[in-house]
Scaffold this active site. Sequence first.
Site, PDB file in Angstrom:
ATOM      1  N   ALA A 227      -3.666  27.184  -2.914  1.00  0.00           N
ATOM      2  CA  ALA A 227      -3.353  25.838  -3.375  1.00  0.00           C
ATOM      3  C   ALA A 227      -2.602  25.963  -4.698  1.00  0.00           C
ATOM      4  O   ALA A 227      -2.717  26.983  -5.395  1.00  0.00           O
ATOM      5  CB  ALA A 227      -4.638  25.042  -3.554  1.00  0.00           C
TER       6      ALA A 227
ATOM      7  N   GLY B 142      -6.321  28.961  -0.581  1.00  0.00           N
ATOM      8  CA  GLY B 142      -5.921  27.997   0.450  1.00  0.00           C
ATOM      9  C   GLY B 142      -5.067  28.628   1.548  1.00  0.00           C
ATOM     10  O   GLY B 142      -5.020  28.102   2.666  1.00  0.00           O
TER      11      GLY B 142
ATOM     12  N   GLU C 284      -7.514  30.115   3.865  1.00  0.00           N
ATOM     13  CA  GLU C 284      -8.191  28.974   4.506  1.00  0.00           C
ATOM     14  C   GLU C 284      -7.305  28.334   5.574  1.00  0.00           C
ATOM     15  O   GLU C 284      -7.780  27.924   6.631  1.00  0.00           O
ATOM     16  CB  GLU C 284      -8.609  27.965   3.429  1.00  0.00           C
ATOM     17  CG  GLU C 284      -9.714  28.520   2.538  1.00  0.00           C
ATOM     18  CD  GLU C 284      -9.976  27.695   1.288  1.00  0.00           C
ATOM     19  OE1 GLU C 284      -9.005  27.341   0.583  1.00  0.00           O
ATOM     20  OE2 GLU C 284     -11.145  27.397   1.006  1.00  0.00           O
TER      21      GLU C 284
ATOM     22  N   GLU D 117     -10.967  32.109  -5.736  1.00  0.00           N
ATOM     23  CA  GLU D 117     -11.282  30.881  -6.475  1.00  0.00           C
ATOM     24  C   GLU D 117     -12.269  31.061  -7.625  1.00  0.00           C
ATOM     25  O   GLU D 117     -12.096  30.453  -8.681  1.00  0.00           O
ATOM     26  CB  GLU D 117     -11.813  29.804  -5.502  1.00  0.00           C
ATOM     27  CG  GLU D 117     -10.749  29.167  -4.632  1.00  0.00           C
ATOM     28  CD  GLU D 117     -10.503  29.908  -3.323  1.00  0.00           C
ATOM     29  OE1 GLU D 117     -10.970  31.059  -3.187  1.00  0.00           O
ATOM     30  OE2 GLU D 117      -9.846  29.336  -2.443  1.00  0.00           O
TER      31      GLU D 117
HETATM   32  N1  CO8 Z   1       0.006  28.075  -7.214  1.00  0.00           N
HETATM   33  C1  CO8 Z   1       1.150  27.787  -7.889  1.00  0.00           C
HETATM   34  N2  CO8 Z   1       2.135  28.678  -8.069  1.00  0.00           N
HETATM   35  C2  CO8 Z   1       1.965  29.896  -7.557  1.00  0.00           C
HETATM   36  C3  CO8 Z   1       0.817  30.268  -6.854  1.00  0.00           C
HETATM   37  C4  CO8 Z   1      -0.207  29.286  -6.683  1.00  0.00           C
HETATM   38  N3  CO8 Z   1      -1.318  29.515  -5.988  1.00  0.00           N
HETATM   39  N4  CO8 Z   1       0.922  31.549  -6.483  1.00  0.00           N
HETATM   40  C5  CO8 Z   1       2.112  31.980  -6.952  1.00  0.00           C
HETATM   41  N5  CO8 Z   1       2.749  30.992  -7.581  1.00  0.00           N
HETATM   42  C6  CO8 Z   1       4.069  31.030  -8.237  1.00  0.00           C
HETATM   43  C7  CO8 Z   1       4.004  31.761  -9.575  1.00  0.00           C
HETATM   44  O1  CO8 Z   1       3.554  30.901 -10.594  1.00  0.00           O
HETATM   45  C8  CO8 Z   1       5.440  32.171  -9.747  1.00  0.00           C
HETATM   46  O2  CO8 Z   1       6.184  31.064 -10.182  1.00  0.00           O
HETATM   47  P1  CO8 Z   1       7.272  31.232 -11.387  1.00  0.00           P
HETATM   48  O3  CO8 Z   1       8.309  32.161 -10.815  1.00  0.00           O
HETATM   49  O4  CO8 Z   1       7.760  29.851 -11.610  1.00  0.00           O
HETATM   50  O5  CO8 Z   1       6.547  31.844 -12.526  1.00  0.00           O
HETATM   51  C9  CO8 Z   1       5.897  32.470  -8.343  1.00  0.00           C
HETATM   52  O6  CO8 Z   1       4.965  31.817  -7.480  1.00  0.00           O
HETATM   53  C10 CO8 Z   1       5.870  33.950  -8.016  1.00  0.00           C
HETATM   54  O7  CO8 Z   1       4.579  34.428  -8.325  1.00  0.00           O
HETATM   55  P2  CO8 Z   1       4.317  35.736  -9.218  1.00  0.00           P
HETATM   56  O8  CO8 Z   1       5.426  35.932 -10.189  1.00  0.00           O
HETATM   57  O9  CO8 Z   1       2.938  35.645  -9.760  1.00  0.00           O
HETATM   58  O10 CO8 Z   1       4.425  36.861  -8.090  1.00  0.00           O
HETATM   59  P3  CO8 Z   1       3.701  38.271  -8.071  1.00  0.00           P
HETATM   60  O11 CO8 Z   1       4.273  39.014  -6.926  1.00  0.00           O
HETATM   61  O12 CO8 Z   1       3.735  38.911  -9.405  1.00  0.00           O
HETATM   62  O13 CO8 Z   1       2.157  37.943  -7.757  1.00  0.00           O
HETATM   63  C11 CO8 Z   1       0.348  36.870  -6.572  1.00  0.00           C
HETATM   64  C12 CO8 Z   1       1.804  37.381  -6.530  1.00  0.00           C
HETATM   65  C13 CO8 Z   1      -0.601  38.048  -6.743  1.00  0.00           C
HETATM   66  C14 CO8 Z   1       0.068  36.165  -5.266  1.00  0.00           C
HETATM   67  C15 CO8 Z   1       0.203  35.894  -7.776  1.00  0.00           C
HETATM   68  O14 CO8 Z   1       1.251  34.953  -7.747  1.00  0.00           O
HETATM   69  C16 CO8 Z   1      -1.088  35.149  -7.757  1.00  0.00           C
HETATM   70  O15 CO8 Z   1      -2.122  35.719  -8.117  1.00  0.00           O
HETATM   71  N6  CO8 Z   1      -1.058  33.860  -7.344  1.00  0.00           N
HETATM   72  C17 CO8 Z   1      -2.235  33.027  -7.302  1.00  0.00           C
HETATM   73  C18 CO8 Z   1      -3.116  33.400  -6.137  1.00  0.00           C
HETATM   74  C19 CO8 Z   1      -4.370  32.570  -6.149  1.00  0.00           C
HETATM   75  O16 CO8 Z   1      -5.190  32.663  -7.025  1.00  0.00           O
HETATM   76  N7  CO8 Z   1      -4.506  31.723  -5.114  1.00  0.00           N
HETATM   77  C20 CO8 Z   1      -5.659  30.882  -4.973  1.00  0.00           C
HETATM   78  C21 CO8 Z   1      -5.417  29.567  -5.624  1.00  0.00           C
HETATM   79  S1  CO8 Z   1      -6.861  28.573  -5.629  1.00  0.00           S
HETATM   80  C22 CO8 Z   1      -6.916  27.923  -4.078  1.00  0.00           C
HETATM   81  O17 CO8 Z   1      -6.123  28.224  -3.233  1.00  0.00           O
HETATM   82  C23 CO8 Z   1      -8.008  26.956  -3.847  1.00  0.00           C
HETATM   83  C24 CO8 Z   1      -7.917  26.308  -2.475  1.00  0.00           C
HETATM   84  C25 CO8 Z   1      -8.856  25.174  -2.359  1.00  0.00           C
HETATM   85  C26 CO8 Z   1      -8.433  24.023  -3.212  1.00  0.00           C
HETATM   86  C27 CO8 Z   1      -9.474  22.937  -3.291  1.00  0.00           C
HETATM   87  C28 CO8 Z   1      -9.006  21.831  -4.171  1.00  0.00           C
HETATM   88  C29 CO8 Z   1     -10.075  21.184  -4.976  1.00  0.00           C
END
Ligand code: CO8
Length: 264
Positions: free
Chosen positions: A63, A108, A111, A131
């Site tokens: 998400a 997400g 999920e 999360e």
């Molecule tokens: N949300 C928003 N932006 C994201 C997300 C995300 N989940 N994942 C990646 N991005 C964006 C980055 O911010 C980045 O944007 P920008 O270029 O503008 O800085 C772009 O995508 C590329 O990402 P990275 O530069 O970080 O790429 P890397 O290859 O270095 O890393 C990763 C890739 C490891 C996947 C890293 O991006 C990461 O850790 N992302 C987050 C992963 C995460 O924690 N996901 C879980 C989120 S929580 C969730 O999903 C909860 C679901 C239930 C919700 C319930 C609601 C109440």
Amino acid sequence: MAFVEYEVKDKYAVITINRPEALNALNSAVLDELDKVVSGIDTNEVRAVVLTGAGEKSFVAGADIGEMSTLSKAEGEAFGKKGNDVFRKIETSPVPFIAAVNGFALGGGNELAMSCDIRICADSALFGQPEVGLGITPGFGGTQRLARLVSPGMAKQLIYTARNIKADEALRIGLVNAVYPLSELMAEAEKLAAIIAKNAPIAVRNCKKAVNDGLQVNIDEALVIEEKLFGDCFESYDQKEGMANFLRKKDDPAKVKIVDFQNK
Ligand code: CO8
């Protein structure tokens, strides 16, 4: 649509989450579009769906953390419901969904994959529920579907530790059915969709419902669900023609043909 592509092929369709600049993260706009696409599937024409992410790096990286970062308790709950409603629509759709996990399937993203009927992935895929490292719980069905798909103990370990797992471990614990080189993943997913699409659609639909609904009740009630869905197939064109074809083949192997199931 800006973030979700929908392409109908030969009796199956491909849905692509297309927000590669954010690794296909799910914000409200993406969820709204996905909801529209799933609601709009013509289930007479489309008999299986492949769901994947745009680009070579990510299925869905979760998400959208930026959007979630300022939510109140009530808004957080509403956002969880928004995702749950769309994912439940996929889970209860009459057509089978195959997640072709082409990279990150985090939070997400995992999920979303778990709301599909079948998951296959690239050898580069990475799965996890990160999360608790962000101060929240999985909120799009992760606590429920992961526990049902793998085991409660394994689900709890993955969720409490927020540890990501690679494709081989996902295969070992039963989270995915098969692993392919990334270059072959979509062809394999579409091959699987095409095989499913060739079978009798009413029967496939009833199988999906029988498995899904049966798992929610005790075995006696589950078998009644199966009996009703089994009975429902009879008197259909597809049941009559499918069985007649088998009997024709027994009489004369030269009469063998591939049944053109009509979904009626
Ligand atoms: N949300 C928003 N932006 C994201 C997300 C995300 N989940 N994942 C990646 N991005 C964006 C980055 O911010 C980045 O944007 P920008 O270029 O503008 O800085 C772009 O995508 C590329 O990402 P990275 O530069 O970080 O790429 P890397 O290859 O270095 O890393 C990763 C890739 C490891 C996947 C890293 O991006 C990461 O850790 N992302 C987050 C992963 C995460 O924690 N996901 C879980 C989120 S929580 C969730 O999903 C909860 C679901 C239930 C919700 C319930 C609601 C109440």
